[in-house]
Design a protein around this motif. Structure first.
Motif, PDB file in Angstrom:
ATOM      1  N   TYR A  16       0.745  -1.306  -0.166  1.00 60.73           N
ATOM      2  CA  TYR A  16       0.005  -0.164  -0.126  1.00 60.73           C
ATOM      3  C   TYR A  16       0.941   1.248   0.081  1.00 60.73           C
ATOM      4  CZ  TYR A  16      -4.034  -2.776   0.779  1.00 60.73           C
ATOM      5  OH  TYR A  16      -5.055  -3.750   0.566  1.00 60.73           O
ATOM      6  N   SER A  17       2.136   1.299   0.473  1.00 56.09           N
ATOM      7  CA  SER A  17       3.063   2.416   0.465  1.00 56.09           C
ATOM      8  C   SER A  17       3.604   2.415  -0.974  1.00 56.09           C
ATOM      9  CB  SER A  17       4.078   2.296   1.423  1.00 56.09           C
ATOM     10  OG  SER A  17       4.999   1.065   1.100  1.00 56.09           O
ATOM     11  N   GLY A  18       3.498   1.218  -1.772  1.00 54.27           N
ATOM     12  CA  GLY A  18       4.122   1.351  -3.110  1.00 54.27           C
ATOM     13  C   GLY A  18       5.880   1.279  -2.910  1.00 54.27           C
ATOM     14  N   ALA A  19       6.266   1.154  -1.877  1.00 50.50           N
ATOM     15  CA  ALA A  19       7.689   0.899  -1.774  1.00 50.50           C
ATOM     16  C   ALA A  19       8.126  -0.309  -2.460  1.00 50.50           C
ATOM     17  CB  ALA A  19       8.183   0.640   0.000  1.00 50.50           C
ATOM     18  N   PHE A  20       7.585  -1.360  -2.799  1.00 47.49           N
ATOM     19  CA  PHE A  20       8.058  -2.496  -3.515  1.00 47.49           C
ATOM     20  C   PHE A  20       8.356  -2.198  -4.801  1.00 47.49           C
ATOM     21  CE2 PHE A  20       3.720  -2.649  -4.719  1.00 47.49           C
ATOM     22  CZ  PHE A  20       3.721  -3.285  -6.082  1.00 47.49           C
ATOM     23  N   GLN A  21       7.734  -1.128  -5.290  1.00 44.60           N
ATOM     24  CA  GLN A  21       8.009  -0.306  -6.800  1.00 44.60           C
ATOM     25  C   GLN A  21       9.078   0.382  -7.127  1.00 44.60           C
ATOM     26  OE1 GLN A  21       4.077   1.245  -7.451  1.00 44.60           O
ATOM     27  NE2 GLN A  21       3.514  -0.458  -8.676  1.00 44.60           N
ATOM     28  N   ALA A  22       9.645   0.948  -5.655  1.00 43.84           N
ATOM     29  CA  ALA A  22      10.840   1.777  -5.808  1.00 43.84           C
ATOM     30  C   ALA A  22      12.087   1.013  -5.654  1.00 43.84           C
ATOM     31  CB  ALA A  22      10.751   2.747  -4.668  1.00 43.84           C
ATOM     32  N   LEU A  23      12.041  -0.217  -5.532  1.00 42.54           N
ATOM     33  CA  LEU A  23      13.148  -0.865  -5.194  1.00 42.54           C
ATOM     34  C   LEU A  23      13.833  -1.791  -6.460  1.00 42.54           C
ATOM     35  CD1 LEU A  23      12.302  -2.943  -2.042  1.00 42.54           C
ATOM     36  CD2 LEU A  23      13.891  -1.164  -2.245  1.00 42.54           C
ATOM     37  N   PRO A  24      14.947  -1.894  -6.647  1.00 40.22           N
ATOM     38  CA  PRO A  24      15.596  -2.407  -7.969  1.00 40.22           C
ATOM     39  C   PRO A  24      14.782  -3.326  -8.694  1.00 40.22           C
ATOM     40  CG  PRO A  24      17.206  -2.138  -6.657  1.00 40.22           C
ATOM     41  CD  PRO A  24      15.961  -1.876  -5.675  1.00 40.22           C
ATOM     42  N   LYS A  25      14.613  -3.248 -10.140  1.00 41.83           N
ATOM     43  CA  LYS A  25      13.913  -4.019 -10.875  1.00 41.83           C
ATOM     44  C   LYS A  25      14.643  -5.420 -11.078  1.00 41.83           C
ATOM     45  CE  LYS A  25      10.840  -1.340 -13.631  1.00 41.83           C
ATOM     46  NZ  LYS A  25      10.628  -0.819 -15.071  1.00 41.83           N
ATOM     47  N   TYR A 340      13.829 -11.013  -0.946  1.00 43.47           N
ATOM     48  CA  TYR A 340      15.032 -10.228  -1.236  1.00 43.47           C
ATOM     49  C   TYR A 340      15.360  -9.589   0.259  1.00 43.47           C
ATOM     50  CZ  TYR A 340      18.792  -7.421  -3.053  1.00 43.47           C
ATOM     51  OH  TYR A 340      20.160  -6.959  -3.215  1.00 43.47           O
ATOM     52  N   LEU A 341      14.297  -8.932   0.855  1.00 41.05           N
ATOM     53  CA  LEU A 341      14.507  -8.344   2.128  1.00 41.05           C
ATOM     54  C   LEU A 341      14.460  -9.401   3.207  1.00 41.05           C
ATOM     55  CD1 LEU A 341      11.820  -5.587   1.694  1.00 41.05           C
ATOM     56  CD2 LEU A 341      14.068  -5.274   1.317  1.00 41.05           C
ATOM     57  N   ALA A 342      13.825 -10.557   3.201  1.00 41.75           N
ATOM     58  CA  ALA A 342      13.947 -11.588   4.195  1.00 41.75           C
ATOM     59  C   ALA A 342      15.383 -12.175   4.283  1.00 41.75           C
ATOM     60  CB  ALA A 342      12.819 -12.505   4.082  1.00 41.75           C
ATOM     61  N   ARG A 343      15.991 -12.290   3.046  1.00 41.04           N
ATOM     62  CA  ARG A 343      17.437 -12.950   2.960  1.00 41.04           C
ATOM     63  C   ARG A 343      18.398 -11.889   3.369  1.00 41.04           C
ATOM     64  NH1 ARG A 343      15.482 -14.676  -2.049  1.00 41.04           N
ATOM     65  NH2 ARG A 343      16.802 -13.107  -3.178  1.00 41.04           N
ATOM     66  N   GLY A 344      17.980 -10.725   3.695  1.00 40.55           N
ATOM     67  CA  GLY A 344      18.989  -9.612   4.115  1.00 40.55           C
ATOM     68  C   GLY A 344      19.766  -9.166   3.141  1.00 40.55           C
ATOM     69  N   LEU A 345      19.221  -9.136   2.026  1.00 37.83           N
ATOM     70  CA  LEU A 345      19.516  -8.332   0.604  1.00 37.83           C
ATOM     71  C   LEU A 345      20.521  -9.442   0.071  1.00 37.83           C
ATOM     72  CD1 LEU A 345      20.234  -4.705   1.747  1.00 37.83           C
ATOM     73  CD2 LEU A 345      18.005  -5.803   1.152  1.00 37.83           C
ATOM     74  N   ARG A 346      20.642 -10.461   0.298  1.00 34.47           N
ATOM     75  CA  ARG A 346      21.347 -11.692  -0.412  1.00 34.47           C
ATOM     76  C   ARG A 346      20.789 -11.820  -1.766  1.00 34.47           C
ATOM     77  NH1 ARG A 346      21.940 -16.319   1.360  1.00 34.47           N
ATOM     78  NH2 ARG A 346      20.340 -16.091   3.184  1.00 34.47           N
ATOM     79  N   ARG A 347      21.211 -12.156  -2.905  1.00 32.41           N
ATOM     80  CA  ARG A 347      20.614 -12.300  -4.077  1.00 32.41           C
ATOM     81  C   ARG A 347      20.079 -13.746  -4.234  1.00 32.41           C
ATOM     82  NH1 ARG A 347      20.589  -9.406  -8.392  1.00 32.41           N
ATOM     83  NH2 ARG A 347      21.158 -11.327  -9.859  1.00 32.41           N
ATOM     84  N   LEU A 348      21.157 -14.908  -3.586  1.00 33.51           N
ATOM     85  CA  LEU A 348      20.923 -16.271  -3.823  1.00 33.51           C
ATOM     86  C   LEU A 348      20.850 -16.845  -2.225  1.00 33.51           C
ATOM     87  CD1 LEU A 348      23.174 -17.113  -6.544  1.00 33.51           C
ATOM     88  CD2 LEU A 348      20.832 -16.363  -6.706  1.00 33.51           C
TER      89      LEU A 348
END
Length: 351
Positions: A16-25, A340-348
């Motif tokens: 609802y904040s739209g924050a997910f859209q502001a993060l890198p694609k 991505y957030l739950a992994r602590g910004l780790r990609r894999l």
């Protein structure tokens, strides 16, 4: 349930904040493998329903297919998913629908929807479920805990008494007994379930009625349409990490051989039972590769990134489950941002 409520609160804030859209694609990856188990009409949910997470309604499945197409994703088979990944064909985002175990409701309720929209899908078949040698013990445990106000069960090598009067007590008891059962060898696990059924007079036909297995005929009929891809999912549905290497190989190769014998097709794709890091990790990934499976999937949460081409036997999936049957959650999950957030910004997450 408390964790689910907290997680939903975070997801709603992201949406609802739209924050997910502001993060890198780049977080969104190139493809998504969706995990399902049961697809069937809701029968109403009691307060204590720990296995509700395993089921969605046909209406939600249909709405999700429509939503995914509207968002510009191409729904593809596992073979096509693999091709696009290894050939770096990222011209459009792609999705595969995968169902685990092989339940009759997949045929009765999900299959007609996939046919209606001409959507390819996969079922990772646990051959013991179809043959009747593996029982969905988690459902039996739920029925025992639901029906009784006091339970005696062996947990971590000693007999314990659980008060199960309140819903909170029932969830606590279920959680502790569930994990104790999951750690047991298959034969010991089935013996423990038999004892619970007998001691608390829970009839097997009642406790398993919601988990009726598909038949070989059902699977064959779905295969004939060419929409279905059959994958292997072991014989006993044991957590592979607790087994010796020889048994792991038997479970993987044996289920593939059984499927080839009964359906005339040798599966190229595999799913690890349970699929979390505690049930499948590097050893299991290497065995699946050595046995010649093209891909193998976990239930580690996440979208598929270009980097996963180097980890084809440790692919993540995104669960479509009973706790998140809202279009906003589908949008968030496809974005990959929550994972991505739950992994602590780790990609894999492939170890």
């Amino acid at each position: 349930m408390i964790k689910t409520k907290i997680y939903k609160t975070g997801l709603n804030a992201l949406y609802y904040s739209g924050a997910f859209q502001a993060l890198p694609k780049s977080m969104r990856g190139v493809g998504v493998m969706l995990t399902l188990h049961h697809v069937r009409p809701s029968s109403g949910h009691r307060d204590f329903s720990p296995n509700r997470i395993l089921e969605i309604t046909p209406a939600f499945l249909e709405a999700t297919i429509v939503q995914i197409k509207r968002l510009g994703y191409r729904i593809v088979s596992l073979d096509e998913f693999h091709r696009r990944l290894i050939e770096h064909d990222y011209s459009e985002p792609f999705v595969s629908f995968t169902l685990d175990d092989g339940y009759a409701d997949n045929y009765v309720y999900a299959f007609p929807i996939f046919q209606k929209y001409e959507v390819p899908f996969a079922i990772y078949v646990c051959t013991g479920l179809i043959d009747g040698t593996m029982r969905p013990w988690w459902r039996i445990l739920e029925e025992v805990v639901f029906a009784r106000e006091r339970i005696q069960a062996a947990v971590d090598g000693r007999t314990q008494i659980f008060e199960t009067i309140t819903t909170k007590q029932k969830y606590s008891a279920f959680h502790k007994i569930y994990w104790a059962l999951r750690r047991m060898p298959h034969d010991t696990q089935m013996a423990a379930i038999d004892m619970l059924e007998h001691r608390y007079e829970i009839r097997a036909n009642v406790s398993q009625s919601r988990d009726e297995a598909a038949s070989w005929q059902m699977l064959s009929e779905m295969l004939d349409t060419t929409l279905l891809t059959v994958g292997a999912h072991t014989i006993t549905h044991d957590a592979l990490s607790k087994l010796p290497e020889s048994r792991v190989r038997e479970e993987m190769a044996g289920s593939r051989n059984r499927l080839e014998k009964m359906l005339g097709t040798s599966p190229k794709h595999f799913a690890y039972p349970y699929g979390h890091a505690d049930s499948a990790s590097r050893r299991e990934f290497e065995i699946a590769s050595a046995l010649g499976f093209t891909t193998a999937v976990t239930t580690r949460k996440g979208v598929v990134l270009p980097d996963h081409v180097e980890h084809l036997h440790a692919l993540p999936r995104v669960s479509l489950n009973g706790y998140y049957q809202q279009s906003r959650y589908v949008t968030l999950f496809l974005s990959g941002v929550p994972f991505y957030l739950a992994r602590g910004l780790r990609r894999l997450d492939v170890n």
